[in-house]
Design a protein around this motif. Sequence first.
Motif, PDB file in Angstrom:
ATOM      1  N   LYS A 106      48.020  42.159  48.707  1.00 51.13           N
ATOM      2  CA  LYS A 106      46.867  42.069  47.801  1.00 51.13           C
ATOM      3  C   LYS A 106      47.202  42.595  46.412  1.00 51.13           C
ATOM      4  N   SER A 107      47.963  43.686  46.330  1.00 53.26           N
ATOM      5  CA  SER A 107      48.303  44.257  45.036  1.00 53.26           C
ATOM      6  C   SER A 107      49.740  43.910  44.708  1.00 53.26           C
ATOM      7  N   THR A 108      49.920  43.234  43.619  1.00 52.03           N
ATOM      8  CA  THR A 108      51.271  42.869  43.194  1.00 52.03           C
ATOM      9  C   THR A 108      51.562  43.413  41.804  1.00 52.03           C
ATOM     10  N   ALA A 109      50.830  44.453  41.405  1.00 50.07           N
ATOM     11  CA  ALA A 109      51.019  45.026  40.071  1.00 50.07           C
ATOM     12  C   ALA A 109      52.359  45.743  40.006  1.00 50.07           C
TER      13      ALA A 109
END
Length: 119
Positions: A106-109
Motif C-alpha cells: 500500500k505504501s510505496t513512498a
Amino acid sequence: MAARKDEARTYLISVAAELAGMHAQTLRTYDRLGLVTPKRTSGGGRRYSQHDVDLLREVQRLSQDEGVNLAGIKRIIELTNQVEALQARVRELSDEVERLHAQRPKSTALVVWQPRNQR
C-alpha cells in the motif's frame, strides 16, 4: 477457453437451414466458402450450433438488406472475430493489472536524504 453456452446444442443441416430461413444447399455453399464452419460428426455430417444459426442470419441480413457480397461478408466476419478476440485479451490484461495492483504494498513512498556538503 470455455465453450460458449450456445455451443452445447447442435442442429442437423435441415433444422439449421429452417431456423436461419435458408435452403440447406445455401448452408453447404457458405460452409465451402468459409462463412460458417459447423462441427462435423464422425461420419462427416454437419452440426450447426445456435451461434452458427445466428451467424447465418447475419450473413443473410448483410447480403439481402445491406447488399454486401459474399467476399465482403467473409471479411466482416473475420474482422468481427478479430475484434472479439482483442476485446477478450484486453479484459484478460485488465484483470491482470487489477490483480497486480491489489498485490503491491500500500505504501510505496521513498524518501531520499543527502547530508549537506561538509566544508
